[in-house]
Scaffold this motif. Sequence first.
Motif, short mmCIF file in Angstrom:
data_model
loop_
_atom_site.label_atom_id
_atom_site.label_comp_id
_atom_site.label_asym_id
_atom_site.label_seq_id
_atom_site.Cartn_x
_atom_site.Cartn_y
_atom_site.Cartn_z
N SER A 1 2.33 4.38 -3.73
CA SER A 1 2.32 5.85 -3.78
C SER A 1 3.62 6.40 -4.36
O SER A 1 3.72 7.59 -4.64
CB SER A 1 2.06 6.45 -2.40
OG SER A 1 2.58 5.64 -1.39
N ILE B 1 -3.47 9.49 11.46
CA ILE B 1 -4.35 8.45 10.91
C ILE B 1 -4.42 7.23 11.83
O ILE B 1 -5.39 6.47 11.80
CB ILE B 1 -3.93 8.05 9.47
CG1 ILE B 1 -5.13 7.44 8.74
CG2 ILE B 1 -2.76 7.08 9.48
CD1 ILE B 1 -4.95 7.26 7.27
N GLN C 1 -0.88 11.33 0.56
CA GLN C 1 -1.79 10.21 0.38
C GLN C 1 -2.59 9.95 1.66
O GLN C 1 -3.80 9.73 1.61
CB GLN C 1 -0.96 8.98 0.04
CG GLN C 1 -1.82 7.80 -0.33
CD GLN C 1 -1.31 7.18 -1.62
OE1 GLN C 1 -0.12 7.19 -1.88
NE2 GLN C 1 -2.22 6.65 -2.41
N VAL C 2 -1.89 10.00 2.80
CA VAL C 2 -2.55 9.74 4.07
C VAL C 2 -3.55 10.86 4.40
O VAL C 2 -4.66 10.59 4.88
CB VAL C 2 -1.51 9.56 5.20
CG1 VAL C 2 -2.18 9.51 6.56
CG2 VAL C 2 -0.69 8.31 4.97
N SER C 3 -3.16 12.10 4.11
CA SER C 3 -4.09 13.22 4.35
C SER C 3 -5.38 13.01 3.56
O SER C 3 -6.48 13.27 4.06
CB SER C 3 -3.46 14.54 3.91
OG SER C 3 -2.30 14.78 4.66
N MET C 4 -5.23 12.54 2.34
CA MET C 4 -6.41 12.30 1.51
C MET C 4 -7.29 11.22 2.13
O MET C 4 -8.51 11.33 2.13
CB MET C 4 -5.99 11.90 0.10
CG MET C 4 -5.82 13.09 -0.85
SD MET C 4 -4.70 12.76 -2.22
CE MET C 4 -5.46 11.30 -2.93
N ARG C 5 -6.65 10.23 2.66
CA ARG C 5 -7.41 9.14 3.29
C ARG C 5 -8.17 9.67 4.50
O ARG C 5 -9.31 9.28 4.75
CB ARG C 5 -6.46 8.01 3.70
CG ARG C 5 -6.47 6.87 2.66
CD ARG C 5 -5.24 6.01 2.77
NE ARG C 5 -5.12 5.30 4.05
CZ ARG C 5 -3.98 4.71 4.46
NH1 ARG C 5 -2.90 4.77 3.71
NH2 ARG C 5 -3.93 4.10 5.63
N GLU D 1 -11.13 11.62 3.29
CA GLU D 1 -12.15 10.69 2.82
C GLU D 1 -12.94 10.14 4.00
O GLU D 1 -14.17 10.11 3.99
CB GLU D 1 -11.48 9.51 2.11
CG GLU D 1 -11.51 9.58 0.60
CD GLU D 1 -10.65 8.48 0.00
OE1 GLU D 1 -10.86 7.30 0.37
OE2 GLU D 1 -9.75 8.81 -0.79
N ARG D 2 -12.20 9.75 5.01
CA ARG D 2 -12.84 9.18 6.20
C ARG D 2 -13.80 10.20 6.83
O ARG D 2 -14.90 9.85 7.25
CB ARG D 2 -11.77 8.76 7.20
CG ARG D 2 -12.24 7.72 8.19
CD ARG D 2 -11.10 7.12 8.96
NE ARG D 2 -10.19 6.32 8.11
CZ ARG D 2 -9.16 5.63 8.59
NH1 ARG D 2 -8.87 5.66 9.88
NH2 ARG D 2 -8.39 4.95 7.78
N SER E 1 0.83 -1.21 0.00
CA SER E 1 0.00 0.00 0.00
C SER E 1 0.87 1.26 0.00
O SER E 1 0.47 2.29 -0.52
CB SER E 1 -0.92 0.00 1.22
OG SER E 1 -0.13 0.09 2.39
N SER F 1 -16.94 10.58 4.90
CA SER F 1 -17.83 9.42 4.89
C SER F 1 -18.62 9.26 6.20
O SER F 1 -19.48 8.40 6.31
CB SER F 1 -17.02 8.15 4.62
OG SER F 1 -16.13 7.96 5.71
#
Lengths: 222, 569
Positions: free
Chosen positions: A78, B566, B365-369, B372-373, A74, B376
Amino acid sequence: MVDPIFDYQFRLILIGDSTVGKSSLLKYFTDGKFAELSDPTVGVDFFARIIEVQDGTRIKLQLWDTAGQERFRSITKSYYRNSVGALLVYDVCNRSSFEHIPLWMMEAKRHIEPHRPVFALVGCKIDLAGSDSKNGARRQVTLEEAQQFAEQNGLHQLETSAKTGFNVENAFLIVAQDVYNRIQSGEYKVEDGWDGIKTGFNRPNGMDFNLLEAETVQSTCC
Amino acid sequence: MHTSDSEDFESADEGHGSPEKKERKKRLSSSNYSDNALETAQQPQEPKSSSTSVKNVAKETDGWDDFDIDDNEPIAPPPSKANVPDKKLEVEQKQSNVKADQKSQDTGWDDFDDWGQDDATSTQKTEPPKPQAKPQPAQPDPNIKEVTDRLAAASTGGSGGWGWGWSVDSLLSTATAGISNITSQVSQGISTVLETGIGAPDPEELARSSLRANEAKAKAPAPINTAEDVTVQGGATEGPPGPGNAGDAAFPFGSLFSGVSKFVETTGTKVISGGLDTLETIGKKTMEVLQDGDPGLAKKRALLGLGAGDKPVLSQVLREAKAKADEDDRVREEKREAKEVHYENLFDDFEGLVHLEALEMLSKQVSMRIEERMRSVDADKRQDIKETLQQVAELCEMPEEEEDDHEAPSEGVSKADAFHERLQAATQDLGLKLQFQPLVKQYTDILAYISSTEDTAVRAIYKRAVSGLAHSTALSVQQYHKAAEMLLVKPRRSTADEADALTQMTVVLTKHISELATLFTEKLNALPSDNQEQVNTYITNIFLEAGNSSTYIQNAFQLALPILQIGAV
C-alpha cells in the motif's frame, strides 16, 4: 537540518527481500554510518536527505524503507503508489534475493501505475563478495548478470557497500538525477493527489530570472 | 572626509611604531600624506601663522576629495561610481580657483600622493589586507573606510624600521607607482566606455579622457602645498631643522625623501605617458576586434540587453544584479528563519507528516477491505458488522476529563521514567512491543533544557518549545503508525483490549503534550523580560501549537480506527 530549503521533494521507495541491506544502505546514505546490527524493519521507516543534482537544484529525497519480511508484504504494497523512484535491492551474496528481483519489480510497477518510476537495481554487500572475505560469504550474483538484467529492463544498475560506503551516494544520485531530467523534459510533473514529486521551498525569484533571460534571447533574434 | 582622512593617516602611522611621531601626526591630522611625505611637507610649516594653515586645510579638503575617489575608483563597489563624475566636476571647478596659488609649484606634489598610494598598493601585494580592530569614530563614507583599512593593513606589513628601511621600501614602490597610475587610468577609460552611451567610443577620446584625468589628478593636490611648500622643500634640503622640530631625530631624512620623491615623480610621468601610448594602441586594437563583423557593436549591445535608447551602463546592471542577489539572500534567510519556527515544517522534518500519511494509506486500504466485506455478505450479517464497527468506534471515544490521579509519580522515579511507565501501562493490553524510547528520550532532553539556564533569550526558548512540541508529536504519530502496522500482521486480534489500550495511549500522549507546553511557558514567564507583550504572544503561540499537536495525535488515533475495526469483523 543543515539547510531546509529545497526545490523539489522526490519520494523513493526501497524494496527487496529481507536482510539484503536496505536499511543499512539508507542509514549510510543519511547518517554516513554503518550499523553492524539492526532490528528488522517494521512496516516502513523513513529517511530523508537533501542532495543537489547537476545544475545545483536542491532535491529532498524522502526515502521509504520497506520491510522485506514476508508478513509485511500486504502492508508494504500500500506504500508503493506515491513513489517516483524505486530501488530494487538485492544481496550480491544471496542468489535468491536476486532471483526475486523480477517479482519485486512487477509488484512495484503494478502498484505505482499509472506512473512509471525510475528503477535502479542495487546490489549490496560487495565488501563481502571478495574471495578473501572472512565471513566466508561468496559472491553468488555476478556483475555481468546484474548488468544484463538491468539492460533488458531499462534499469540503472550498481553495486554498493554500506560498510565501506562504496557507491552508496551514487545509487541515490543516479535515480534523483534521472527523475529530475524527466521533469525537465516534461515526462514527469508535479500532480495534485500524487506525492511522488512535490515542490519544496523554492529559491526566491528563480522563475523571474528565467523569464528575463528568455525575453532577452527573444529580442535578439527578432 | 576630514575625519576619515585623519583616520587614514593614523592607521598608516601605526606600523612605524614611534609614539612621538604619532603624536605629531595627530596634530597634522588634516593631511592624508603618507608618513614620509608628511614629514617633509608639513613639519616646518608648524610655526607659521595660523591664517595660512587654515587656508591650507580648506584647500586640502578639495584636493583630497578628488584623490580619495581616484584612489577608490578601481576597487570601490559599483554603487560608489555614481559619485565619481560629480566629484570630478567639482575638482575641475576648484582647479580654476586654485590656479592662482599654484605658481612654480605645479605638479611636484602629486608625487607624494603617489607615495601614499604606492605604499598601500605595494605592501598590499605581499600581504592581504586585514581589517584593523581599531575604533574608528565617525565614518561618513564606507569607501573611505576601505581605503583606511587597506592603508592600515599595508602599514602593518610595511618596513619595521623607519629611517633607511623606509627609503628602500619607497624605491621599490616607485615601480608600482607607474603601474597603479596606469591601472587607475585603464579603469577610468573602461568606465568611460561603459558610462557613455555613444555606442562604440572612439579610442582617441578614451585616451584623451585618460590624459585629462591624469592632468586633473596631477594638478588637484598641488594647491595643498602652495607657497609654503617651496619653503618646505628648500628648508628640507638646506639642512638644519626648524626650532619646532629640534627633538625630531627622523627629520633630517626628510630631505632625502623629497629628493627621492622628485625622482619618482619624473619617472612616474614618463611611465605614464609611455603607458598611455601603449594603452591607446591596445584600445584601438580592442575596438577593432570587438567591432569585427559587428559594426557599431549593435549585436553585442543587444546581447547585453542594452536598448538603443538606454545608456549601456554596466555599473547599473551590476548594481541591480548585486541588489537582486542581496535581496535573494535576505528572502532565503527569512524563509529559513521562518521555517525554523514553523510548526508544520518541523513536524514534517521530524517525519511526523510522512508517518501520518503512511498511516492514512493503511487506513484507507483497510476501510476499503471492510466495505468489500460488507458488500459480500447478506443484509443481516451486514447489520451485525455495522453494529460491531459502531461498538469499536465507541470504545475509541476519548474519555471525559478525568482526575489527574496519575500525576503524582511514585517516590524516586524520574518524570521521564514515570512517563515511560504510564505509556507501557496504557498499552499493556495491545499485545505489541512498541518502542517508546525515542519519546522518552525526547522528554528527558526537554526536561534537561527546561532546568538549564543555558538559553535566556525569549525567542530561543520559543523556538525550542515549538520544535519540542513538533518532535514529540511526530514521535507520537509514529507510534500509531507502528501500532497499526503491527496490528495488521498480528495473528490473534482482541479488538476490545486493543481499542482500550490505544485510547489510553492517546490520553497519556495528549496530556504529555500539554505538560510540555506548560513547562515551556513557565520557563518563559520566569524570565525577566522588558517586552512582556512579545512573551505573551509566544505563550499564546505555544498553547496554540500544543492544541495543534493534540489534534494531530487524535487524528492519528482516528486513522487507526479501521485497523482496530477490521480485527473484529
